[in-house]
Design a protein around this motif. Structure first.
Motif, mmCIF file in Angstrom:
data_model
loop_
_atom_site.group_PDB
_atom_site.id
_atom_site.type_symbol
_atom_site.label_atom_id
_atom_site.label_comp_id
_atom_site.label_asym_id
_atom_site.label_seq_id
_atom_site.Cartn_x
_atom_site.Cartn_y
_atom_site.Cartn_z
ATOM 1 N N TRP A 238 0.818 -1.220 0.000
ATOM 2 C CA TRP A 238 0.000 0.000 0.000
ATOM 3 C C TRP A 238 0.844 1.257 0.000
ATOM 4 C CZ3 TRP A 238 -5.297 -0.806 0.039
ATOM 5 C CH2 TRP A 238 -5.741 -2.055 0.475
ATOM 6 N N CYS A 239 1.926 1.218 0.770
ATOM 7 C CA CYS A 239 2.669 2.449 1.066
ATOM 8 C C CYS A 239 3.879 2.632 0.169
ATOM 9 C CB CYS A 239 3.153 2.431 2.519
ATOM 10 S SG CYS A 239 1.846 2.109 3.696
ATOM 11 N N GLY A 240 4.186 1.662 -0.702
ATOM 12 C CA GLY A 240 5.410 1.743 -1.499
ATOM 13 C C GLY A 240 6.620 1.450 -0.624
ATOM 14 N N GLY A 241 7.813 1.828 -1.106
ATOM 15 C CA GLY A 241 9.044 1.511 -0.373
ATOM 16 C C GLY A 241 9.069 2.136 1.018
ATOM 17 N N ILE A 242 9.617 1.396 1.986
ATOM 18 C CA ILE A 242 9.705 1.901 3.367
ATOM 19 C C ILE A 242 11.140 1.727 3.870
ATOM 20 C CG2 ILE A 242 8.938 1.558 5.769
ATOM 21 C CD1 ILE A 242 6.308 0.468 4.688
ATOM 22 N N ALA A 243 11.757 2.826 4.309
ATOM 23 C CA ALA A 243 13.062 2.724 4.967
ATOM 24 C C ALA A 243 12.791 2.364 6.420
ATOM 25 C CB ALA A 243 13.809 4.052 4.864
ATOM 26 N N PHE A 244 13.356 1.246 6.857
ATOM 27 C CA PHE A 244 13.072 0.715 8.197
ATOM 28 C C PHE A 244 14.301 0.893 9.090
ATOM 29 C CE2 PHE A 244 13.420 -3.095 10.972
ATOM 30 C CZ PHE A 244 12.316 -2.866 11.778
ATOM 31 N N PHE A 245 14.125 1.586 10.213
ATOM 32 C CA PHE A 245 15.225 1.856 11.136
ATOM 33 C C PHE A 245 15.039 1.044 12.414
ATOM 34 C CE2 PHE A 245 14.755 5.405 8.353
ATOM 35 C CZ PHE A 245 16.057 5.732 8.014
ATOM 36 N N CYS A 246 16.067 0.292 12.764
ATOM 37 C CA CYS A 246 15.975 -0.532 13.968
ATOM 38 C C CYS A 246 16.950 0.016 15.017
ATOM 39 C CB CYS A 246 16.307 -1.981 13.595
ATOM 40 S SG CYS A 246 15.893 -3.115 14.888
ATOM 41 N N VAL A 247 16.383 0.461 16.139
ATOM 42 C CA VAL A 247 17.170 1.182 17.152
ATOM 43 C C VAL A 247 17.500 0.273 18.340
ATOM 44 C CG1 VAL A 247 17.185 3.208 18.679
ATOM 45 C CG2 VAL A 247 15.801 3.229 16.585
ATOM 46 N N PRO A 248 18.801 0.150 18.701
ATOM 47 C CA PRO A 248 19.159 -0.622 19.901
ATOM 48 C C PRO A 248 18.786 0.183 21.149
ATOM 49 C CG PRO A 248 21.138 0.343 18.898
ATOM 50 C CD PRO A 248 19.972 0.759 18.037
ATOM 51 N N PHE A 249 17.864 -0.340 21.939
ATOM 52 C CA PHE A 249 17.236 0.463 22.991
ATOM 53 C C PHE A 249 17.503 -0.094 24.395
ATOM 54 C CE2 PHE A 249 13.081 2.520 24.498
ATOM 55 C CZ PHE A 249 13.510 3.820 24.261
ATOM 56 N N THR A 250 18.268 -1.197 24.459
ATOM 57 C CA THR A 250 18.455 -1.882 25.745
ATOM 58 C C THR A 250 19.060 -0.974 26.823
ATOM 59 O OG1 THR A 250 18.974 -3.815 24.423
ATOM 60 C CG2 THR A 250 19.350 -4.007 26.785
ATOM 61 N N LYS A 251 20.158 -0.289 26.480
ATOM 62 C CA LYS A 251 20.857 0.496 27.510
ATOM 63 C C LYS A 251 19.958 1.606 28.048
ATOM 64 C CE LYS A 251 25.645 -0.181 26.164
ATOM 65 N NZ LYS A 251 26.809 0.495 25.576
ATOM 66 N N ILE A 252 19.178 2.201 27.161
ATOM 67 C CA ILE A 252 18.283 3.275 27.609
ATOM 68 C C ILE A 252 17.236 2.711 28.557
ATOM 69 C CG2 ILE A 252 16.445 4.837 26.816
ATOM 70 C CD1 ILE A 252 18.223 5.581 24.481
ATOM 71 N N GLN A 253 16.669 1.573 28.213
ATOM 72 C CA GLN A 253 15.646 0.999 29.110
ATOM 73 C C GLN A 253 16.247 0.616 30.458
ATOM 74 O OE1 GLN A 253 13.292 -1.748 26.304
ATOM 75 N NE2 GLN A 253 11.781 -0.745 27.594
ATOM 76 N N GLU A 254 17.475 0.073 30.425
ATOM 77 C CA GLU A 254 18.111 -0.292 31.699
ATOM 78 C C GLU A 254 18.408 0.959 32.529
ATOM 79 O OE1 GLU A 254 20.216 -4.537 30.463
ATOM 80 O OE2 GLU A 254 21.368 -2.672 30.251
ATOM 81 N N ALA A 255 18.805 2.022 31.842
ATOM 82 C CA ALA A 255 19.103 3.272 32.565
ATOM 83 C C ALA A 255 17.826 3.846 33.187
ATOM 84 C CB ALA A 255 19.746 4.281 31.625
ATOM 85 N N ILE A 256 16.721 3.738 32.472
ATOM 86 C CA ILE A 256 15.456 4.214 33.046
ATOM 87 C C ILE A 256 15.128 3.382 34.296
ATOM 88 C CG2 ILE A 256 12.956 4.509 32.668
ATOM 89 C CD1 ILE A 256 13.554 4.741 29.651
ATOM 90 N N ARG A 257 15.258 2.049 34.135
ATOM 91 C CA ARG A 257 14.942 1.162 35.253
ATOM 92 C C ARG A 257 15.800 1.487 36.478
ATOM 93 N NH1 ARG A 257 17.296 -4.623 34.529
ATOM 94 N NH2 ARG A 257 19.119 -3.270 34.770
ATOM 95 N N ASP A 258 17.086 1.776 36.237
ATOM 96 C CA ASP A 258 18.011 1.958 37.354
ATOM 97 C C ASP A 258 17.984 3.362 37.959
ATOM 98 O OD1 ASP A 258 18.712 -0.618 36.849
ATOM 99 O OD2 ASP A 258 20.545 -0.124 35.737
ATOM 100 N N ASN A 259 17.440 4.340 37.217
ATOM 101 C CA ASN A 259 17.586 5.730 37.669
ATOM 102 C C ASN A 259 16.294 6.517 37.840
ATOM 103 O OD1 ASN A 259 20.680 6.122 37.531
ATOM 104 N ND2 ASN A 259 20.160 5.147 35.585
ATOM 105 N N CYS A 260 15.163 5.950 37.388
ATOM 106 C CA CYS A 260 13.923 6.734 37.446
ATOM 107 C C CYS A 260 12.870 6.018 38.297
ATOM 108 C CB CYS A 260 13.371 6.961 36.034
ATOM 109 S SG CYS A 260 14.534 7.785 34.941
ATOM 110 N N PRO A 261 11.910 6.784 38.837
ATOM 111 C CA PRO A 261 10.851 6.146 39.623
ATOM 112 C C PRO A 261 9.991 5.234 38.744
ATOM 113 C CG PRO A 261 10.770 8.552 39.820
ATOM 114 C CD PRO A 261 11.762 8.244 38.783
ATOM 115 N N GLU A 262 9.660 4.081 39.304
ATOM 116 C CA GLU A 262 8.974 3.058 38.506
ATOM 117 C C GLU A 262 7.692 3.565 37.859
ATOM 118 O OE1 GLU A 262 8.527 -0.928 40.221
ATOM 119 O OE2 GLU A 262 6.579 -1.042 39.226
ATOM 120 N N GLU A 263 6.936 4.386 38.590
ATOM 121 C CA GLU A 263 5.639 4.811 38.035
ATOM 122 C C GLU A 263 5.780 5.653 36.763
ATOM 123 O OE1 GLU A 263 3.904 6.963 41.256
ATOM 124 O OE2 GLU A 263 5.604 8.331 41.407
ATOM 125 N N TYR A 264 7.008 6.199 36.523
ATOM 126 C CA TYR A 264 7.221 7.023 35.319
ATOM 127 C C TYR A 264 7.956 6.297 34.193
ATOM 128 C CZ TYR A 264 6.051 10.921 38.439
ATOM 129 O OH TYR A 264 5.427 11.764 39.310
#
Ligand code: ATP
Ligand code: MG
Length: 402
Positions: A238-264
Protein backbone atom coordinates in the motif's frame (compact mmCIF):
# COMPACT_ATOMS: atom_id res chain seq x y z
CA UNK A 1 -10.46 -10.39 -26.54
CA UNK A 2 -8.06 -7.61 -25.60
CA UNK A 3 -8.53 -6.07 -22.17
CA UNK A 4 -7.12 -3.01 -20.46
CA UNK A 5 -7.52 -1.42 -17.04
CA UNK A 6 -9.10 2.00 -16.63
CA UNK A 7 -8.12 3.96 -13.54
CA UNK A 8 -10.18 6.91 -12.34
CA UNK A 9 -8.22 9.45 -10.36
CA UNK A 10 -9.45 10.22 -6.86
CA UNK A 11 -10.03 13.47 -5.03
CA UNK A 12 -6.95 15.02 -6.59
CA UNK A 13 -9.07 15.49 -9.72
CA UNK A 14 -10.40 18.50 -7.76
CA UNK A 15 -7.05 20.04 -6.94
CA UNK A 16 -6.92 22.84 -9.52
CA UNK A 17 -3.39 23.89 -10.35
CA UNK A 18 -1.77 21.00 -8.49
CA UNK A 19 -3.76 18.48 -10.45
CA UNK A 20 -1.04 17.80 -12.99
CA UNK A 21 1.66 17.11 -10.41
CA UNK A 22 -0.68 14.84 -8.44
CA UNK A 23 -1.54 12.91 -11.58
CA UNK A 24 2.11 12.61 -12.53
CA UNK A 25 2.94 11.30 -9.07
CA UNK A 26 0.13 8.76 -9.20
CA UNK A 27 1.17 7.59 -12.65
CA UNK A 28 4.75 7.21 -11.44
CA UNK A 29 3.56 5.20 -8.42
CA UNK A 30 1.41 2.96 -10.62
CA UNK A 31 4.25 2.34 -13.07
CA UNK A 32 6.61 1.48 -10.27
CA UNK A 33 4.10 -0.90 -8.68
CA UNK A 34 3.25 -2.72 -11.93
CA UNK A 35 6.73 -2.87 -13.43
CA UNK A 36 7.46 -6.40 -12.23
CA UNK A 37 4.23 -7.74 -13.79
CA UNK A 38 5.05 -6.95 -17.43
CA UNK A 39 5.16 -4.07 -19.86
CA UNK A 40 2.34 -1.59 -20.29
CA UNK A 41 1.43 1.41 -22.37
CA UNK A 42 0.01 4.27 -20.28
CA UNK A 43 -2.18 7.06 -21.61
CA UNK A 44 -4.22 9.55 -19.68
CA UNK A 45 -7.24 11.63 -20.62
CA UNK A 46 -10.04 13.30 -18.68
CA UNK A 47 -9.10 12.13 -15.17
CA UNK A 48 -8.71 8.55 -16.42
CA UNK A 49 -5.53 6.56 -16.88
CA UNK A 50 -5.51 3.73 -19.43
CA UNK A 51 -3.24 0.83 -18.58
CA UNK A 52 -2.75 -1.20 -21.70
CA UNK A 53 -0.72 -4.42 -21.29
CA UNK A 54 1.81 -5.02 -24.07
CA UNK A 55 3.57 -8.15 -25.26
CA UNK A 56 7.06 -8.24 -23.81
CA UNK A 57 10.16 -9.39 -25.68
CA UNK A 58 9.32 -13.04 -24.86
CA UNK A 59 5.78 -12.73 -26.19
CA UNK A 60 4.19 -12.74 -22.69
CA UNK A 61 1.50 -10.43 -21.47
CA UNK A 62 0.71 -9.42 -17.88
CA UNK A 63 -1.99 -11.27 -15.95
CA UNK A 64 -4.75 -8.66 -15.59
CA UNK A 65 -6.17 -10.13 -12.38
CA UNK A 66 -2.84 -9.55 -10.71
CA UNK A 67 -2.60 -6.07 -12.20
CA UNK A 68 -6.11 -5.24 -10.91
CA UNK A 69 -5.25 -6.54 -7.46
CA UNK A 70 -2.19 -4.29 -7.23
CA UNK A 71 -4.05 -1.30 -8.64
CA UNK A 72 -6.66 -1.77 -5.88
CA UNK A 73 -3.94 -1.04 -3.30
CA UNK A 74 -2.57 2.17 -4.77
CA UNK A 75 -3.62 5.37 -3.00
CA UNK A 76 -5.00 8.18 -5.16
CA UNK A 77 -7.27 5.91 -7.20
CA UNK A 78 -11.02 6.44 -6.72
CA UNK A 79 -12.21 3.60 -8.93
CA UNK A 80 -10.89 1.20 -11.54
CA UNK A 81 -12.19 -1.45 -13.85
CA UNK A 82 -11.22 -3.96 -16.47
CA UNK A 83 -12.54 -3.06 -19.90
CA UNK A 84 -12.68 -4.74 -23.28
CA UNK A 85 -11.00 -2.96 -26.20
CA UNK A 86 -13.20 -2.58 -29.32
CA UNK A 87 -12.82 -1.10 -32.78
CA UNK A 88 -14.57 2.23 -33.17
CA UNK A 89 -17.36 0.55 -34.99
CA UNK A 90 -20.83 -0.13 -33.61
CA UNK A 91 -21.07 -3.74 -34.77
CA UNK A 92 -17.73 -4.57 -33.10
CA UNK A 93 -18.80 -2.73 -29.94
CA UNK A 94 -22.12 -4.57 -29.67
CA UNK A 95 -20.69 -8.02 -30.47
CA UNK A 96 -17.88 -7.60 -27.94
CA UNK A 97 -20.17 -6.12 -25.27
CA UNK A 98 -22.47 -9.16 -25.48
CA UNK A 99 -19.56 -11.57 -25.38
CA UNK A 100 -17.35 -9.82 -22.80
CA UNK A 101 -20.18 -9.18 -20.33
CA UNK A 102 -22.13 -12.39 -20.99
CA UNK A 103 -21.58 -13.87 -17.48
CA UNK A 104 -22.62 -10.67 -15.77
CA UNK A 105 -25.59 -10.02 -18.02
CA UNK A 106 -26.95 -13.56 -17.92
CA UNK A 107 -27.10 -13.38 -14.11
CA UNK A 108 -28.66 -9.90 -13.91
CA UNK A 109 -32.31 -8.97 -14.19
CA UNK A 110 -32.01 -5.29 -15.03
CA UNK A 111 -29.45 -3.14 -16.80
CA UNK A 112 -28.86 0.13 -18.55
CA UNK A 113 -26.30 1.38 -21.05
CA UNK A 114 -24.23 4.46 -20.36
CA UNK A 115 -22.26 5.94 -23.27
CA UNK A 116 -19.46 8.53 -23.25
CA UNK A 117 -18.29 9.84 -26.57
CA UNK A 118 -15.16 11.95 -26.28
CA UNK A 119 -14.46 11.46 -30.00
CA UNK A 120 -17.11 13.70 -31.47
CA UNK A 121 -16.29 12.40 -34.97
CA UNK A 122 -17.83 9.04 -34.09
CA UNK A 123 -21.01 8.89 -36.21
CA UNK A 124 -23.43 7.86 -33.42
CA UNK A 125 -24.30 10.23 -30.57
CA UNK A 126 -24.31 8.94 -26.98
CA UNK A 127 -28.11 8.49 -26.74
CA UNK A 128 -28.05 6.53 -30.04
CA UNK A 129 -25.32 4.23 -28.71
CA UNK A 130 -27.34 3.66 -25.52
CA UNK A 131 -30.55 2.91 -27.38
CA UNK A 132 -29.08 0.65 -30.03
CA UNK A 133 -26.72 -1.28 -27.78
CA UNK A 134 -29.61 -1.67 -25.31
CA UNK A 135 -31.69 -3.23 -28.07
CA UNK A 136 -28.89 -5.63 -29.10
CA UNK A 137 -28.37 -6.78 -25.51
CA UNK A 138 -32.12 -7.21 -24.86
CA UNK A 139 -32.30 -9.48 -27.86
CA UNK A 140 -29.26 -11.57 -26.81
CA UNK A 141 -30.32 -11.80 -23.14
CA UNK A 142 -34.11 -12.21 -23.20
CA UNK A 143 -34.42 -12.38 -19.39
CA UNK A 144 -33.02 -8.87 -19.03
CA UNK A 145 -35.03 -5.70 -18.85
CA UNK A 146 -34.00 -2.05 -18.86
CA UNK A 147 -34.08 -0.03 -15.65
CA UNK A 148 -32.54 3.40 -16.06
CA UNK A 149 -33.04 4.41 -12.42
CA UNK A 150 -31.68 1.49 -10.41
CA UNK A 151 -30.14 -1.09 -12.73
CA UNK A 152 -28.26 -4.13 -11.40
CA UNK A 153 -25.69 -3.70 -14.15
CA UNK A 154 -24.56 -0.57 -15.94
CA UNK A 155 -22.85 -1.29 -19.24
CA UNK A 156 -20.53 1.59 -20.05
CA UNK A 157 -19.23 2.32 -23.54
CA UNK A 158 -16.47 4.89 -23.89
CA UNK A 159 -15.57 6.04 -27.38
CA UNK A 160 -12.10 7.54 -27.27
CA UNK A 161 -9.38 8.62 -29.72
CA UNK A 162 -8.10 5.29 -30.96
CA UNK A 163 -10.56 2.75 -29.64
CA UNK A 164 -13.81 2.20 -27.85
CA UNK A 165 -13.97 0.46 -24.49
CA UNK A 166 -16.75 -1.55 -22.88
CA UNK A 167 -17.01 -2.33 -19.19
CA UNK A 168 -19.49 -3.06 -16.43
CA UNK A 169 -19.19 -1.98 -12.80
CA UNK A 170 -16.32 0.08 -11.45
CA UNK A 171 -14.42 -1.36 -8.51
CA UNK A 172 -13.78 0.95 -5.59
CA UNK A 173 -10.15 2.07 -5.45
CA UNK A 174 -8.03 2.59 -2.31
CA UNK A 175 -8.93 6.31 -2.32
CA UNK A 176 -6.78 8.98 -0.68
CA UNK A 177 -3.86 10.78 -2.30
CA UNK A 178 -0.81 9.46 -4.15
CA UNK A 179 1.93 8.39 -1.74
CA UNK A 180 4.62 11.08 -1.72
CA UNK A 181 2.29 13.96 -2.54
CA UNK A 182 2.07 15.01 1.14
CA UNK A 183 5.75 14.58 2.06
CA UNK A 184 7.40 12.12 4.43
CA UNK A 185 6.75 11.06 8.04
CA UNK A 186 8.35 8.65 10.50
CA UNK A 187 6.08 5.87 11.81
CA UNK A 188 6.85 4.38 15.23
CA UNK A 189 6.17 0.78 14.33
CA UNK A 190 5.72 -1.77 17.10
CA UNK A 191 4.70 -5.35 16.59
CA UNK A 192 1.15 -4.55 17.69
CA UNK A 193 -2.09 -4.18 15.78
CA UNK A 194 -2.42 -0.41 15.92
CA UNK A 195 0.78 1.08 14.53
CA UNK A 196 0.66 -0.67 11.11
CA UNK A 197 -2.91 0.61 10.75
CA UNK A 198 -1.76 4.11 11.71
CA UNK A 199 0.95 3.91 9.02
CA UNK A 200 -1.58 2.79 6.43
CA UNK A 201 -3.95 5.62 7.33
CA UNK A 202 -1.32 8.31 7.06
CA UNK A 203 0.04 6.85 3.79
CA UNK A 204 -3.50 7.03 2.47
CA UNK A 205 -3.30 10.80 2.85
CA UNK A 206 -0.33 10.87 0.51
CA UNK A 207 2.49 10.52 3.05
CA UNK A 208 5.53 8.44 2.28
CA UNK A 209 6.40 6.62 5.48
CA UNK A 210 9.66 5.51 6.99
CA UNK A 211 9.41 3.21 9.99
CA UNK A 212 11.36 3.12 13.24
CA UNK A 213 11.39 0.21 15.66
CA UNK A 214 13.09 -0.12 19.06
CA UNK A 215 14.55 -3.41 20.19
CA UNK A 216 15.93 -4.38 23.58
CA UNK A 217 17.88 -7.60 23.26
CA UNK A 218 18.13 -9.88 25.19
CA UNK A 219 14.78 -8.81 26.68
CA UNK A 220 13.25 -8.83 23.22
CA UNK A 221 14.04 -11.60 20.75
CA UNK A 222 15.18 -11.60 17.17
CA UNK A 223 11.83 -13.05 16.21
CA UNK A 224 10.09 -9.94 17.53
CA UNK A 225 12.16 -7.84 15.12
CA UNK A 226 11.47 -10.21 12.22
CA UNK A 227 7.77 -9.88 12.94
CA UNK A 228 8.01 -6.10 12.60
CA UNK A 229 9.99 -6.51 9.38
CA UNK A 230 7.18 -8.69 8.08
CA UNK A 231 4.69 -5.94 8.95
CA UNK A 232 6.82 -3.49 6.96
CA UNK A 233 6.78 -5.87 4.05
CA UNK A 234 2.97 -6.13 4.18
CA UNK A 235 2.66 -2.35 4.30
CA UNK A 236 4.75 -1.84 1.15
CA UNK A 237 1.86 -3.17 -0.97
CA UNK A 238 0.00 0.00 0.00
CA UNK A 239 2.67 2.45 1.07
CA UNK A 240 5.41 1.74 -1.50
CA UNK A 241 9.04 1.51 -0.37
CA UNK A 242 9.70 1.90 3.37
CA UNK A 243 13.06 2.72 4.97
CA UNK A 244 13.07 0.71 8.20
CA UNK A 245 15.23 1.86 11.14
CA UNK A 246 15.97 -0.53 13.97
CA UNK A 247 17.17 1.18 17.15
CA UNK A 248 19.16 -0.62 19.90
CA UNK A 249 17.24 0.46 22.99
CA UNK A 250 18.45 -1.88 25.75
CA UNK A 251 20.86 0.50 27.51
CA UNK A 252 18.28 3.28 27.61
CA UNK A 253 15.65 1.00 29.11
CA UNK A 254 18.11 -0.29 31.70
CA UNK A 255 19.10 3.27 32.56
CA UNK A 256 15.46 4.21 33.05
CA UNK A 257 14.94 1.16 35.25
CA UNK A 258 18.01 1.96 37.35
CA UNK A 259 17.59 5.73 37.67
CA UNK A 260 13.92 6.73 37.45
CA UNK A 261 10.85 6.15 39.62
CA UNK A 262 8.97 3.06 38.51
CA UNK A 263 5.64 4.81 38.04
CA UNK A 264 7.22 7.02 35.32
CA UNK A 265 9.08 4.27 33.41
CA UNK A 266 6.70 4.12 30.47
CA UNK A 267 6.30 7.86 29.91
CA UNK A 268 10.03 8.51 30.14
CA UNK A 269 10.67 5.62 27.78
CA UNK A 270 8.13 7.05 25.31
CA UNK A 271 9.72 10.52 25.52
CA UNK A 272 13.13 9.00 24.76
CA UNK A 273 11.65 7.02 21.86
CA UNK A 274 10.29 10.28 20.48
CA UNK A 275 13.66 12.01 20.96
CA UNK A 276 15.46 9.33 18.95
CA UNK A 277 12.69 9.20 16.33
CA UNK A 278 12.85 12.91 15.65
CA UNK A 279 16.62 12.92 15.30
CA UNK A 280 16.42 10.20 12.67
CA UNK A 281 13.34 11.83 11.13
CA UNK A 282 15.27 15.08 10.68
CA UNK A 283 18.07 13.27 8.83
CA UNK A 284 15.49 11.55 6.59
CA UNK A 285 13.49 14.67 5.76
CA UNK A 286 10.43 13.41 7.68
CA UNK A 287 8.25 16.30 8.88
CA UNK A 288 6.18 14.46 11.50
CA UNK A 289 6.04 11.39 13.72
CA UNK A 290 3.17 8.88 13.56
CA UNK A 291 2.07 6.51 16.31
CA UNK A 292 -0.67 3.91 16.72
CA UNK A 293 -2.02 5.41 19.95
CA UNK A 294 -5.74 5.43 20.67
CA UNK A 295 -7.18 7.58 23.43
CA UNK A 296 -7.58 5.78 26.74
CA UNK A 297 -6.41 2.40 25.43
CA UNK A 298 -3.65 2.06 28.07
CA UNK A 299 -2.17 4.24 30.84
CA UNK A 300 0.34 5.89 28.48
CA UNK A 301 -2.46 6.86 26.10
CA UNK A 302 -4.45 9.20 28.34
CA UNK A 303 -4.49 12.87 27.36
CA UNK A 304 -2.23 13.78 30.29
CA UNK A 305 0.28 11.07 29.35
CA UNK A 306 0.30 12.05 25.69
CA UNK A 307 0.81 15.70 26.66
CA UNK A 308 3.96 14.63 28.56
CA UNK A 309 5.14 12.65 25.53
CA UNK A 310 4.42 15.50 23.13
CA UNK A 311 6.33 17.94 25.34
CA UNK A 312 9.46 16.06 24.23
CA UNK A 313 8.63 16.59 20.54
CA UNK A 314 9.68 19.42 18.25
CA UNK A 315 7.65 18.15 15.27
CA UNK A 316 3.94 17.27 15.00
CA UNK A 317 2.90 13.83 16.21
CA UNK A 318 0.08 12.31 14.18
CA UNK A 319 -2.09 9.64 15.78
CA UNK A 320 -4.56 8.54 13.13
CA UNK A 321 -6.10 5.83 15.39
CA UNK A 322 -6.77 8.27 18.24
CA UNK A 323 -10.56 8.19 17.98
CA UNK A 324 -10.95 4.57 16.93
CA UNK A 325 -12.18 1.59 18.91
CA UNK A 326 -10.02 -1.54 18.92
CA UNK A 327 -12.62 -3.35 16.78
CA UNK A 328 -12.45 -0.64 14.13
CA UNK A 329 -8.65 -0.81 14.12
CA UNK A 330 -8.82 -4.59 13.79
CA UNK A 331 -11.18 -4.32 10.81
CA UNK A 332 -8.59 -2.25 8.96
CA UNK A 333 -5.73 -4.52 10.09
CA UNK A 334 -7.56 -7.49 8.53
CA UNK A 335 -8.26 -5.60 5.33
CA UNK A 336 -4.62 -4.61 4.89
CA UNK A 337 -3.30 -8.07 5.83
CA UNK A 338 -1.31 -7.05 8.88
CA UNK A 339 -3.58 -8.58 11.53
CA UNK A 340 -2.32 -12.17 11.34
CA UNK A 341 1.27 -11.00 11.76
CA UNK A 342 0.43 -8.51 14.53
CA UNK A 343 -1.14 -11.17 16.73
CA UNK A 344 1.94 -13.40 16.71
CA UNK A 345 2.92 -13.60 20.36
CA UNK A 346 6.34 -11.92 20.53
CA UNK A 347 7.23 -9.44 23.20
CA UNK A 348 7.75 -5.73 22.50
CA UNK A 349 10.24 -3.54 24.32
CA UNK A 350 7.23 -1.67 25.76
CA UNK A 351 6.40 -4.76 27.78
CA UNK A 352 9.89 -4.90 29.35
CA UNK A 353 10.11 -3.36 32.85
CA UNK A 354 6.48 -2.22 32.80
CA UNK A 355 5.48 -0.47 36.04
CA UNK A 356 2.90 -2.22 38.21
CA UNK A 357 1.13 1.07 38.85
CA UNK A 358 1.76 3.50 35.98
CA UNK A 359 0.63 7.09 36.51
CA UNK A 360 -2.53 7.71 34.50
CA UNK A 361 -2.41 11.48 35.10
CA UNK A 362 1.31 12.28 35.16
CA UNK A 363 2.44 15.87 35.70
CA UNK A 364 4.99 17.17 33.22
CA UNK A 365 7.18 18.86 35.82
CA UNK A 366 7.47 15.60 37.79
CA UNK A 367 8.34 13.65 34.65
CA UNK A 368 10.91 16.23 33.58
CA UNK A 369 12.49 16.23 37.03
CA UNK A 370 12.62 12.43 37.10
CA UNK A 371 14.18 12.31 33.64
CA UNK A 372 16.72 15.02 34.52
CA UNK A 373 18.07 12.86 37.36
CA UNK A 374 20.12 10.97 34.76
CA UNK A 375 22.04 12.23 31.72
CA UNK A 376 20.48 10.26 28.88
CA UNK A 377 22.18 12.27 26.12
CA UNK A 378 25.22 9.97 25.63
CA UNK A 379 22.93 6.93 25.45
CA UNK A 380 20.58 8.67 23.01
CA UNK A 381 23.55 9.44 20.73
CA UNK A 382 24.81 5.88 21.01
CA UNK A 383 21.36 4.54 20.08
CA UNK A 384 21.07 6.85 17.07
CA UNK A 385 24.59 5.92 15.91
CA UNK A 386 23.87 2.21 16.37
CA UNK A 387 20.62 2.31 14.39
CA UNK A 388 20.49 -0.01 11.39
CA UNK A 389 18.56 0.79 8.22
CA UNK A 390 16.97 -1.67 5.85
CA UNK A 391 14.97 -0.77 2.76
CA UNK A 392 11.71 -2.60 2.03
CA UNK A 393 10.34 -2.33 -1.46
CA UNK A 394 7.06 -3.83 -2.74
CA UNK A 395 7.55 -7.50 -3.48
CA UNK A 396 10.42 -7.85 -0.99
CA UNK A 397 10.09 -10.97 1.16
CA UNK A 398 11.27 -10.59 4.75
CA UNK A 399 12.72 -13.62 6.51
CA UNK A 400 9.86 -15.44 8.13
CA UNK A 401 11.60 -18.10 10.20
CA UNK A 402 9.50 -17.58 13.32
P1 ATP B 1 0.47 -1.19 18.99
O1 ATP B 1 -0.65 -2.14 18.88
O2 ATP B 1 0.66 -0.35 17.78
O3 ATP B 1 1.75 -1.83 19.48
P2 ATP B 1 -0.21 -0.61 21.62
O4 ATP B 1 -1.64 -0.51 21.84
O5 ATP B 1 0.52 -1.85 21.93
O6 ATP B 1 0.08 -0.18 20.12
P3 ATP B 1 1.82 0.84 23.09
O7 ATP B 1 2.62 -0.40 23.26
O8 ATP B 1 1.54 1.74 24.23
O9 ATP B 1 0.41 0.59 22.42
O10 ATP B 1 2.50 1.70 21.97
C1 ATP B 1 1.94 2.87 21.54
C2 ATP B 1 2.61 3.29 20.27
O11 ATP B 1 4.02 3.49 20.48
C3 ATP B 1 2.55 2.24 19.19
O12 ATP B 1 1.35 2.33 18.46
C4 ATP B 1 3.75 2.57 18.35
O13 ATP B 1 3.47 3.67 17.48
C5 ATP B 1 4.76 3.03 19.39
N1 ATP B 1 5.62 1.90 19.83
C6 ATP B 1 5.45 1.08 20.88
N2 ATP B 1 6.45 0.17 20.96
C7 ATP B 1 7.30 0.43 19.96
C8 ATP B 1 8.52 -0.15 19.48
N3 ATP B 1 9.08 -1.18 20.10
N4 ATP B 1 9.09 0.38 18.41
C9 ATP B 1 8.52 1.43 17.76
N5 ATP B 1 7.39 2.00 18.16
C10 ATP B 1 6.77 1.53 19.23
MG1 MG C 1 2.57 -2.20 21.38
Amino acid sequence: MKEIILVKYGEMALKGLNKKSFEDMLTKNIKRRLKSLGSFCYTSAQSTLYIDPQLDENGNIADLSEVAERVGRIFGIAAYCRACVCEKDFSDISAKAADYLSDTLSMARTFKVNAKRSDKAFPMKSPDICRELGAVLLEKFPDLSVDVNDPEVTVTVEVRDTNAYVHAENLKGAGGLPVGSSGKAMLLLSGGIDSPVAGWMIAKRGVQISAIHYVSPPYTSDRARLKVEQLCERLTDWCGGIAFFCVPFTKIQEAIRDNCPEEYFTIIMRRLMMEIAQRIAAKEGCLALVTGESLGQVASQTMAAMACTDAACRVPVFRPCIGMDKTEIIDIARKIDTFETSILPYEDCCTVFTPKHPKVRPKLENIEAAQAAFDFEPLIREAVDGTEMKLFTPGYKAESSF
